[in-house]
Design an enzyme around this catalytic site. Structure first.
Site, PDB file in Angstrom:
ATOM      1  N   LYS A 179       0.837  -1.194   0.000  1.00  0.00           N
ATOM      2  CA  LYS A 179       0.000   0.000   0.000  1.00  0.00           C
ATOM      3  C   LYS A 179       0.872   1.244   0.000  1.00  0.00           C
ATOM      4  O   LYS A 179       1.881   1.317   0.708  1.00  0.00           O
ATOM      5  CB  LYS A 179      -0.913  -0.027   1.233  1.00  0.00           C
ATOM      6  CG  LYS A 179      -1.927   1.100   1.289  1.00  0.00           C
ATOM      7  CD  LYS A 179      -2.855   0.940   2.489  1.00  0.00           C
ATOM      8  CE  LYS A 179      -3.916   2.035   2.546  1.00  0.00           C
ATOM      9  NZ  LYS A 179      -4.853   1.835   3.673  1.00  0.00           N
ATOM     10  N   SER A 203     -10.091  -0.386   7.103  1.00  0.00           N
ATOM     11  CA  SER A 203      -9.561  -0.266   5.746  1.00  0.00           C
ATOM     12  C   SER A 203      -8.753  -1.441   5.220  1.00  0.00           C
ATOM     13  O   SER A 203      -8.315  -1.411   4.070  1.00  0.00           O
ATOM     14  CB  SER A 203      -8.731   1.016   5.630  1.00  0.00           C
ATOM     15  OG  SER A 203      -9.568   2.138   5.736  1.00  0.00           O
ATOM     16  N   SER A 216      -9.613   2.009   2.839  1.00  0.00           N
ATOM     17  CA  SER A 216      -8.718   2.758   1.986  1.00  0.00           C
ATOM     18  C   SER A 216      -7.701   1.890   1.249  1.00  0.00           C
ATOM     19  O   SER A 216      -7.016   2.352   0.350  1.00  0.00           O
ATOM     20  CB  SER A 216      -7.963   3.787   2.835  1.00  0.00           C
ATOM     21  OG  SER A 216      -7.115   3.121   3.796  1.00  0.00           O
TER      22      SER A 216
END
Length: 468
Positions: free
Chosen positions: A79, A173, A149
Protein backbone atom coordinates in the site's frame (compact mmCIF):
# COMPACT_ATOMS: atom_id res chain seq x y z
CA UNK A 1 -3.62 -23.06 -13.44
CA UNK A 2 -1.28 -20.12 -13.98
CA UNK A 3 1.29 -19.34 -11.26
CA UNK A 4 -0.41 -16.04 -10.36
CA UNK A 5 -3.55 -17.98 -9.39
CA UNK A 6 -1.77 -19.87 -6.62
CA UNK A 7 -2.18 -19.01 -2.98
CA UNK A 8 0.93 -18.04 -1.04
CA UNK A 9 0.88 -21.45 0.64
CA UNK A 10 0.68 -23.39 -2.63
CA UNK A 11 3.21 -21.21 -4.40
CA UNK A 12 5.60 -21.55 -1.47
CA UNK A 13 5.31 -25.34 -1.58
CA UNK A 14 5.98 -25.32 -5.32
CA UNK A 15 9.04 -23.10 -4.89
CA UNK A 16 10.36 -25.25 -2.04
CA UNK A 17 9.94 -28.41 -4.13
CA UNK A 18 11.61 -26.88 -7.18
CA UNK A 19 8.57 -27.20 -9.47
CA UNK A 20 8.19 -23.39 -9.65
CA UNK A 21 10.88 -20.74 -9.59
CA UNK A 22 10.51 -17.28 -8.02
CA UNK A 23 11.32 -15.83 -11.43
CA UNK A 24 8.49 -17.73 -13.11
CA UNK A 25 6.11 -16.62 -10.39
CA UNK A 26 7.18 -12.97 -10.64
CA UNK A 27 6.84 -13.02 -14.42
CA UNK A 28 3.35 -14.47 -14.12
CA UNK A 29 2.27 -11.78 -11.64
CA UNK A 30 3.76 -8.98 -13.74
CA UNK A 31 2.07 -10.32 -16.88
CA UNK A 32 -1.21 -10.37 -14.97
CA UNK A 33 -0.68 -6.77 -13.88
CA UNK A 34 -0.13 -5.77 -17.51
CA UNK A 35 -3.33 -7.56 -18.50
CA UNK A 36 -5.69 -6.21 -15.83
CA UNK A 37 -4.27 -2.83 -14.81
CA UNK A 38 -5.98 -0.90 -17.63
CA UNK A 39 -9.30 -1.87 -16.06
CA UNK A 40 -8.72 -1.86 -12.30
CA UNK A 41 -5.88 0.64 -11.72
CA UNK A 42 -4.76 -1.07 -8.52
CA UNK A 43 -1.16 0.19 -8.63
CA UNK A 44 0.26 3.66 -8.11
CA UNK A 45 3.66 2.31 -9.17
CA UNK A 46 4.65 -1.02 -10.75
CA UNK A 47 8.20 -2.01 -9.77
CA UNK A 48 8.83 -4.57 -12.50
CA UNK A 49 12.61 -4.20 -12.64
CA UNK A 50 12.94 -4.49 -8.87
CA UNK A 51 10.64 -7.50 -8.81
CA UNK A 52 12.64 -9.32 -11.45
CA UNK A 53 15.90 -8.54 -9.65
CA UNK A 54 14.53 -9.74 -6.30
CA UNK A 55 13.05 -12.86 -7.91
CA UNK A 56 16.37 -13.77 -9.54
CA UNK A 57 18.15 -13.24 -6.22
CA UNK A 58 15.58 -15.41 -4.45
CA UNK A 59 16.05 -18.18 -6.98
CA UNK A 60 19.81 -18.06 -6.59
CA UNK A 61 19.58 -18.13 -2.80
CA UNK A 62 17.21 -21.08 -2.81
CA UNK A 63 19.45 -22.94 -5.26
CA UNK A 64 22.35 -22.28 -2.88
CA UNK A 65 20.30 -23.77 -0.02
CA UNK A 66 19.77 -20.38 1.60
CA UNK A 67 16.00 -20.75 1.76
CA UNK A 68 14.52 -18.10 4.03
CA UNK A 69 11.14 -19.72 4.60
CA UNK A 70 7.64 -19.81 3.15
CA UNK A 71 7.60 -16.15 2.03
CA UNK A 72 10.77 -16.50 -0.04
CA UNK A 73 10.07 -15.55 -3.66
CA UNK A 74 6.39 -14.59 -3.14
CA UNK A 75 5.04 -11.51 -5.04
CA UNK A 76 3.96 -8.67 -2.76
CA UNK A 77 1.99 -5.47 -3.28
CA UNK A 78 2.61 -2.63 -0.82
CA UNK A 79 0.00 0.00 0.00
CA UNK A 80 1.33 3.40 -0.99
CA UNK A 81 1.27 4.60 2.63
CA UNK A 82 4.26 2.36 3.47
CA UNK A 83 7.68 3.94 2.99
CA UNK A 84 9.83 2.18 0.41
CA UNK A 85 13.43 3.33 0.08
CA UNK A 86 14.12 4.94 -3.28
CA UNK A 87 10.55 4.38 -4.51
CA UNK A 88 7.85 7.04 -4.54
CA UNK A 89 5.45 6.79 -1.61
CA UNK A 90 2.67 9.18 -2.54
CA UNK A 91 -0.23 8.11 -0.29
CA UNK A 92 -2.19 8.55 -3.55
CA UNK A 93 -2.02 12.31 -3.01
CA UNK A 94 -0.49 15.25 -4.85
CA UNK A 95 0.71 16.44 -1.44
CA UNK A 96 3.38 13.72 -1.54
CA UNK A 97 3.62 13.28 -5.29
CA UNK A 98 7.41 13.66 -5.21
CA UNK A 99 8.15 12.04 -1.85
CA UNK A 100 10.82 9.33 -2.12
CA UNK A 101 11.80 7.89 1.28
CA UNK A 102 15.37 7.07 2.23
CA UNK A 103 14.37 4.03 4.29
CA UNK A 104 11.77 1.27 4.26
CA UNK A 105 8.92 0.98 6.71
CA UNK A 106 9.26 -1.71 9.37
CA UNK A 107 6.83 -4.05 7.60
CA UNK A 108 8.53 -3.71 4.22
CA UNK A 109 11.89 -4.42 5.85
CA UNK A 110 10.52 -7.51 7.61
CA UNK A 111 8.97 -8.94 4.46
CA UNK A 112 12.04 -8.16 2.36
CA UNK A 113 14.15 -9.97 4.96
CA UNK A 114 11.76 -12.92 4.56
CA UNK A 115 12.52 -12.89 0.83
CA UNK A 116 9.33 -11.44 -0.63
CA UNK A 117 9.34 -9.88 -4.10
CA UNK A 118 7.74 -6.43 -4.39
CA UNK A 119 5.80 -5.99 -7.64
CA UNK A 120 4.49 -2.51 -6.87
CA UNK A 121 2.84 0.11 -4.66
CA UNK A 122 -0.94 -0.13 -4.48
CA UNK A 123 -3.38 2.78 -4.49
CA UNK A 124 -5.03 4.01 -1.34
CA UNK A 125 -7.88 6.41 -0.77
CA UNK A 126 -5.93 9.67 -0.39
CA UNK A 127 -4.00 9.42 2.89
CA UNK A 128 -6.34 6.52 3.80
CA UNK A 129 -9.13 9.03 4.54
CA UNK A 130 -12.06 7.18 2.96
CA UNK A 131 -13.48 3.77 2.13
CA UNK A 132 -13.87 4.06 -1.65
CA UNK A 133 -10.38 4.37 -3.28
CA UNK A 134 -11.70 6.34 -6.30
CA UNK A 135 -8.63 5.63 -8.45
CA UNK A 136 -9.29 1.87 -8.40
CA UNK A 137 -12.07 -0.48 -9.54
CA UNK A 138 -13.33 -3.81 -8.24
CA UNK A 139 -12.05 -6.82 -10.25
CA UNK A 140 -15.42 -8.59 -9.86
CA UNK A 141 -17.23 -5.64 -11.45
CA UNK A 142 -15.14 -2.80 -12.83
CA UNK A 143 -18.05 -0.37 -12.46
CA UNK A 144 -17.97 -0.89 -8.68
CA UNK A 145 -15.72 0.37 -5.88
CA UNK A 146 -13.06 -1.95 -4.42
CA UNK A 147 -13.55 -0.49 -0.95
CA UNK A 148 -10.89 1.39 0.89
CA UNK A 149 -8.72 2.76 1.99
CA UNK A 150 -6.64 -0.28 0.97
CA UNK A 151 -8.65 -0.61 -2.24
CA UNK A 152 -5.61 -1.07 -4.45
CA UNK A 153 -4.36 -3.90 -2.26
CA UNK A 154 -7.75 -5.63 -2.27
CA UNK A 155 -8.09 -5.31 -6.04
CA UNK A 156 -4.52 -6.47 -6.64
CA UNK A 157 -4.89 -9.68 -4.62
CA UNK A 158 -8.37 -10.42 -5.99
CA UNK A 159 -7.26 -9.94 -9.59
CA UNK A 160 -4.16 -12.14 -9.27
CA UNK A 161 -1.70 -9.26 -9.62
CA UNK A 162 0.06 -10.34 -6.43
CA UNK A 163 -0.38 -13.11 -3.89
CA UNK A 164 -0.19 -10.80 -0.86
CA UNK A 165 -0.65 -7.09 -0.34
CA UNK A 166 -0.15 -4.85 2.66
CA UNK A 167 -2.97 -2.68 3.94
CA UNK A 168 -3.69 -0.39 6.86
CA UNK A 169 -6.83 -0.29 8.97
CA UNK A 170 -8.06 2.75 10.90
CA UNK A 171 -11.80 2.29 10.58
CA UNK A 172 -11.83 -0.99 8.68
CA UNK A 173 -9.56 -0.27 5.75
CA UNK A 174 -8.09 -3.77 5.50
CA UNK A 175 -11.35 -5.60 6.13
CA UNK A 176 -13.54 -3.40 3.90
CA UNK A 177 -11.66 -4.01 0.63
CA UNK A 178 -11.13 -7.64 1.64
CA UNK A 179 -14.89 -8.07 1.97
CA UNK A 180 -15.76 -6.19 -1.23
CA UNK A 181 -13.05 -7.87 -3.32
CA UNK A 182 -13.38 -11.40 -1.94
CA UNK A 183 -10.04 -11.76 -0.16
CA UNK A 184 -8.96 -12.42 3.41
CA UNK A 185 -7.98 -9.29 5.32
CA UNK A 186 -6.31 -9.44 8.74
CA UNK A 187 -6.14 -6.57 11.23
CA UNK A 188 -3.96 -7.67 14.16
CA UNK A 189 -4.34 -6.39 17.71
CA UNK A 190 -3.30 -2.76 18.21
CA UNK A 191 0.44 -2.86 18.90
CA UNK A 192 1.05 -6.35 17.48
CA UNK A 193 2.71 -5.18 14.23
CA UNK A 194 4.86 -2.07 13.82
CA UNK A 195 3.49 0.95 11.98
CA UNK A 196 6.89 2.62 11.75
CA UNK A 197 7.31 4.26 8.35
CA UNK A 198 3.60 4.17 7.48
CA UNK A 199 1.75 7.45 6.91
CA UNK A 200 -0.79 7.92 9.68
CA UNK A 201 -4.49 8.65 9.44
CA UNK A 202 -5.26 8.48 13.16
CA UNK A 203 -2.39 7.29 15.33
CA UNK A 204 -4.49 5.86 18.13
CA UNK A 205 -6.65 3.85 15.69
CA UNK A 206 -4.14 2.86 12.97
CA UNK A 207 -3.24 -0.81 12.43
CA UNK A 208 -1.24 -2.58 9.71
CA UNK A 209 -1.76 -6.04 8.26
CA UNK A 210 -2.02 -8.22 5.15
CA UNK A 211 -4.62 -9.03 2.52
CA UNK A 212 -4.22 -12.58 1.22
CA UNK A 213 -6.01 -15.45 -0.52
CA UNK A 214 -6.71 -17.48 2.66
CA UNK A 215 -6.23 -17.56 6.42
CA UNK A 216 -3.07 -19.68 6.34
CA UNK A 217 -1.44 -17.16 4.03
CA UNK A 218 -2.39 -14.35 6.43
CA UNK A 219 -0.86 -16.25 9.34
CA UNK A 220 2.39 -16.74 7.45
CA UNK A 221 2.67 -13.02 6.67
CA UNK A 222 1.81 -12.01 10.24
CA UNK A 223 4.59 -14.31 11.47
CA UNK A 224 7.02 -12.00 9.68
CA UNK A 225 5.31 -8.68 10.49
CA UNK A 226 4.59 -9.15 14.18
CA UNK A 227 6.96 -8.15 16.95
CA UNK A 228 8.07 -5.31 19.18
CA UNK A 229 9.51 -2.18 17.58
CA UNK A 230 10.62 0.69 19.81
CA UNK A 231 10.18 3.10 16.88
CA UNK A 232 6.39 2.65 17.09
CA UNK A 233 5.08 4.14 20.37
CA UNK A 234 2.09 1.77 20.30
CA UNK A 235 4.17 -1.37 19.82
CA UNK A 236 3.68 -4.00 22.53
CA UNK A 237 6.57 -6.12 23.75
CA UNK A 238 5.01 -9.58 23.83
CA UNK A 239 6.24 -12.95 22.56
CA UNK A 240 5.16 -13.68 18.99
CA UNK A 241 3.69 -17.16 18.53
CA UNK A 242 3.71 -19.14 15.32
CA UNK A 243 0.31 -18.08 14.01
CA UNK A 244 0.14 -21.13 11.73
CA UNK A 245 0.41 -23.54 14.64
CA UNK A 246 -2.85 -25.38 15.24
CA UNK A 247 -4.72 -23.57 12.48
CA UNK A 248 -6.54 -26.76 11.50
CA UNK A 249 -7.41 -27.91 15.01
CA UNK A 250 -11.06 -27.00 14.44
CA UNK A 251 -13.61 -25.09 16.51
CA UNK A 252 -15.19 -27.81 18.63
CA UNK A 253 -16.21 -26.26 21.95
CA UNK A 254 -15.29 -22.75 20.85
CA UNK A 255 -17.83 -20.11 21.90
CA UNK A 256 -18.93 -17.86 19.03
CA UNK A 257 -20.70 -14.66 19.98
CA UNK A 258 -23.72 -13.83 17.82
CA UNK A 259 -24.68 -10.17 18.21
CA UNK A 260 -28.36 -9.36 18.65
CA UNK A 261 -27.88 -5.61 18.12
CA UNK A 262 -25.72 -3.16 16.16
CA UNK A 263 -24.36 -5.68 13.61
CA UNK A 264 -27.96 -6.64 12.78
CA UNK A 265 -29.14 -3.09 12.05
CA UNK A 266 -29.36 -1.78 8.48
CA UNK A 267 -27.53 -4.69 6.87
CA UNK A 268 -28.15 -5.84 3.31
CA UNK A 269 -30.32 -9.01 3.38
CA UNK A 270 -27.92 -11.01 1.18
CA UNK A 271 -25.01 -10.14 3.46
CA UNK A 272 -26.98 -11.03 6.59
CA UNK A 273 -28.06 -14.35 5.08
CA UNK A 274 -24.51 -15.24 4.03
CA UNK A 275 -23.14 -14.54 7.51
CA UNK A 276 -25.96 -16.55 9.12
CA UNK A 277 -25.14 -19.47 6.82
CA UNK A 278 -21.47 -19.20 7.80
CA UNK A 279 -22.40 -19.29 11.48
CA UNK A 280 -24.40 -22.47 10.82
CA UNK A 281 -21.37 -24.06 9.13
CA UNK A 282 -19.24 -23.39 12.20
CA UNK A 283 -21.96 -24.68 14.51
CA UNK A 284 -21.95 -27.90 12.48
CA UNK A 285 -18.19 -28.04 13.05
CA UNK A 286 -18.77 -28.09 16.82
CA UNK A 287 -18.76 -24.42 17.83
CA UNK A 288 -21.15 -23.23 20.53
CA UNK A 289 -23.28 -20.18 19.68
CA UNK A 290 -23.79 -17.55 22.37
CA UNK A 291 -26.05 -14.53 21.87
CA UNK A 292 -24.45 -11.28 23.02
CA UNK A 293 -25.44 -7.63 23.15
CA UNK A 294 -22.79 -5.23 21.81
CA UNK A 295 -22.07 -2.68 24.56
CA UNK A 296 -22.23 1.07 23.95
CA UNK A 297 -23.47 0.50 20.41
CA UNK A 298 -25.07 3.94 20.33
CA UNK A 299 -21.66 5.61 20.85
CA UNK A 300 -19.52 3.67 18.36
CA UNK A 301 -19.82 5.91 15.30
CA UNK A 302 -19.47 9.15 17.27
CA UNK A 303 -16.39 7.87 19.12
CA UNK A 304 -14.71 6.63 15.93
CA UNK A 305 -15.16 9.89 14.05
CA UNK A 306 -14.59 11.99 17.18
CA UNK A 307 -11.10 10.50 17.53
CA UNK A 308 -10.16 9.99 13.88
CA UNK A 309 -11.08 13.44 12.57
CA UNK A 310 -8.99 15.63 14.91
CA UNK A 311 -6.05 13.22 14.91
CA UNK A 312 -5.99 13.27 11.10
CA UNK A 313 -6.19 17.06 11.05
CA UNK A 314 -3.33 17.33 13.53
CA UNK A 315 -1.15 15.01 11.42
CA UNK A 316 -1.78 17.03 8.25
CA UNK A 317 -1.75 20.47 9.90
CA UNK A 318 1.32 21.82 8.13
CA UNK A 319 0.27 20.71 4.64
CA UNK A 320 -3.25 21.99 5.23
CA UNK A 321 -1.77 25.41 6.07
CA UNK A 322 0.80 25.61 3.26
CA UNK A 323 -0.56 23.62 0.29
CA UNK A 324 -4.27 22.99 0.88
CA UNK A 325 -4.98 23.03 -2.85
CA UNK A 326 -3.02 19.79 -3.29
CA UNK A 327 -5.56 17.75 -1.32
CA UNK A 328 -8.61 16.41 -3.09
CA UNK A 329 -11.70 18.49 -2.23
CA UNK A 330 -13.19 15.55 -0.27
CA UNK A 331 -10.17 14.97 1.97
CA UNK A 332 -9.45 18.67 2.39
CA UNK A 333 -13.03 19.18 3.61
CA UNK A 334 -12.70 16.33 6.11
CA UNK A 335 -9.43 17.72 7.45
CA UNK A 336 -10.92 21.18 7.80
CA UNK A 337 -13.92 19.76 9.63
CA UNK A 338 -11.54 17.90 11.94
CA UNK A 339 -10.01 21.19 12.98
CA UNK A 340 -13.39 22.41 14.23
CA UNK A 341 -13.83 19.56 16.73
CA UNK A 342 -13.41 20.84 20.27
CA UNK A 343 -10.71 19.42 22.52
CA UNK A 344 -13.42 18.58 25.05
CA UNK A 345 -15.28 16.53 22.42
CA UNK A 346 -12.07 14.69 21.53
CA UNK A 347 -11.44 13.93 25.22
CA UNK A 348 -15.02 12.70 25.60
CA UNK A 349 -14.50 10.34 22.63
CA UNK A 350 -11.32 9.00 24.22
CA UNK A 351 -13.20 8.38 27.48
CA UNK A 352 -15.99 6.55 25.65
CA UNK A 353 -13.39 4.40 23.91
CA UNK A 354 -11.86 3.41 27.23
CA UNK A 355 -15.26 2.42 28.57
CA UNK A 356 -15.90 0.45 25.39
CA UNK A 357 -12.65 -1.45 25.82
CA UNK A 358 -13.57 -2.41 29.36
CA UNK A 359 -17.09 -3.49 28.44
CA UNK A 360 -15.97 -5.46 25.38
CA UNK A 361 -13.42 -7.21 27.56
CA UNK A 362 -16.25 -8.29 29.85
CA UNK A 363 -18.24 -9.47 26.81
CA UNK A 364 -15.29 -11.62 25.72
CA UNK A 365 -15.25 -13.32 29.11
CA UNK A 366 -18.25 -15.30 27.83
CA UNK A 367 -17.14 -15.86 24.22
CA UNK A 368 -13.99 -16.69 22.28
CA UNK A 369 -14.83 -14.78 19.10
CA UNK A 370 -17.56 -12.50 17.79
CA UNK A 371 -18.92 -13.07 14.26
CA UNK A 372 -20.61 -10.36 12.22
CA UNK A 373 -20.79 -8.89 8.71
CA UNK A 374 -17.59 -7.13 7.66
CA UNK A 375 -19.54 -4.40 5.87
CA UNK A 376 -23.22 -3.56 5.64
CA UNK A 377 -23.60 -4.09 1.87
CA UNK A 378 -21.75 -5.34 -1.22
CA UNK A 379 -19.69 -3.00 -3.39
CA UNK A 380 -21.62 -0.04 -4.78
CA UNK A 381 -21.23 1.88 -8.04
CA UNK A 382 -18.02 3.89 -8.40
CA UNK A 383 -20.00 6.59 -10.20
CA UNK A 384 -22.50 6.85 -7.33
CA UNK A 385 -20.81 5.55 -4.15
CA UNK A 386 -23.88 5.42 -1.95
CA UNK A 387 -26.06 2.67 -0.48
CA UNK A 388 -29.78 2.96 -1.24
CA UNK A 389 -31.75 1.26 1.54
CA UNK A 390 -35.24 -0.20 1.08
CA UNK A 391 -36.78 2.37 3.44
CA UNK A 392 -35.77 5.14 1.04
CA UNK A 393 -32.77 6.42 2.99
CA UNK A 394 -29.41 6.90 1.31
CA UNK A 395 -26.09 6.32 3.09
CA UNK A 396 -22.68 7.43 1.78
CA UNK A 397 -20.49 4.43 1.02
CA UNK A 398 -17.80 5.39 3.53
CA UNK A 399 -20.37 5.58 6.35
CA UNK A 400 -21.94 2.26 5.34
CA UNK A 401 -18.59 0.50 5.07
CA UNK A 402 -16.96 1.86 8.24
CA UNK A 403 -20.03 1.46 10.43
CA UNK A 404 -19.55 -2.26 11.20
CA UNK A 405 -15.76 -2.39 11.09
CA UNK A 406 -15.00 0.55 13.42
CA UNK A 407 -15.55 -1.29 16.75
CA UNK A 408 -12.43 -3.42 16.29
CA UNK A 409 -10.40 -0.24 15.75
CA UNK A 410 -11.81 1.51 18.80
CA UNK A 411 -11.18 -1.52 20.99
CA UNK A 412 -7.92 -2.47 19.26
CA UNK A 413 -9.06 -6.09 19.01
CA UNK A 414 -7.84 -8.44 16.26
CA UNK A 415 -10.26 -9.03 13.40
CA UNK A 416 -10.18 -10.94 10.12
CA UNK A 417 -12.55 -10.61 7.17
CA UNK A 418 -13.25 -13.82 5.26
CA UNK A 419 -15.27 -14.31 2.04
CA UNK A 420 -18.60 -15.98 2.80
CA UNK A 421 -20.41 -15.98 -0.54
CA UNK A 422 -21.60 -13.82 -3.40
CA UNK A 423 -24.55 -11.56 -4.02
CA UNK A 424 -27.09 -12.34 -6.74
CA UNK A 425 -25.19 -9.90 -8.95
CA UNK A 426 -21.91 -11.77 -8.41
CA UNK A 427 -20.23 -9.46 -5.90
CA UNK A 428 -18.28 -10.91 -2.95
CA UNK A 429 -19.72 -10.87 0.56
CA UNK A 430 -17.60 -10.93 3.71
CA UNK A 431 -17.87 -11.75 7.39
CA UNK A 432 -15.53 -10.64 10.14
CA UNK A 433 -14.30 -12.67 13.07
CA UNK A 434 -13.21 -10.57 16.07
CA UNK A 435 -11.18 -11.99 18.95
CA UNK A 436 -9.88 -11.02 22.35
CA UNK A 437 -6.62 -9.07 22.74
CA UNK A 438 -3.71 -10.79 20.96
CA UNK A 439 -5.91 -13.75 19.99
CA UNK A 440 -4.95 -13.68 16.32
CA UNK A 441 -4.38 -17.43 16.39
CA UNK A 442 -7.97 -18.00 17.54
CA UNK A 443 -9.63 -15.87 14.87
CA UNK A 444 -7.41 -17.39 12.17
CA UNK A 445 -8.34 -20.88 13.36
CA UNK A 446 -12.04 -20.03 13.04
CA UNK A 447 -11.42 -18.57 9.59
CA UNK A 448 -9.45 -21.62 8.49
CA UNK A 449 -12.11 -24.00 9.78
CA UNK A 450 -14.72 -22.16 7.75
CA UNK A 451 -12.51 -22.16 4.66
CA UNK A 452 -12.01 -25.93 4.82
CA UNK A 453 -15.77 -26.50 5.12
CA UNK A 454 -16.72 -24.25 2.18
CA UNK A 455 -15.41 -23.13 -1.20
CA UNK A 456 -15.75 -19.34 -1.03
CA UNK A 457 -12.12 -18.50 -0.27
CA UNK A 458 -9.19 -18.19 -2.66
CA UNK A 459 -11.03 -17.32 -5.87
CA UNK A 460 -9.48 -15.03 -8.45
CA UNK A 461 -11.88 -12.60 -10.14
CA UNK A 462 -12.74 -13.64 -13.66
CA UNK A 463 -12.12 -10.56 -15.76
CA UNK A 464 -12.59 -9.70 -19.39
CA UNK A 465 -9.16 -8.67 -20.57
CA UNK A 466 -10.41 -6.43 -23.37
CA UNK A 467 -8.95 -2.94 -23.07
CA UNK A 468 -11.49 -0.62 -21.48
Amino acid sequence: MEPYELSLTDASAAIASGTLSPLELAESALDRITAVEPQIHAFATVTADLAMSQARAAGEEIAARKYRGPLHGIPLGVKDLYNTAGIATTSSSKVREHFIPDTDSAAVTALADAGMVMVGKTHTHEFAFGAVTPTTRNPWDVTAIPGGSSGGSGAAVASGSCLVALGSDTGGSIRIPAALCGTVGLKPTYGRASRFGVASLSWSLDHVGPLTRNATDAALVLNAMAGYDSRDPASVDLPVPDFTSGLERGVKGLRIGIPVNFYTERVDPETAAAVAAAVSVLEEQGAELVEVRVPRAESIRAAEWGIMMPEASAYHRNALRTTPELFTPEVRALLEIGETILATDYIDALRVRQLMKQEWQRMFADIDVLMAPSVAAPAVSADDPRVYWPDGTVEPATDAMVRLSAPANLTGLPAVSVPCGFSASGLPLGMQIIGGPFQESTILTVARTYELATDHVGRIAEMSLATS
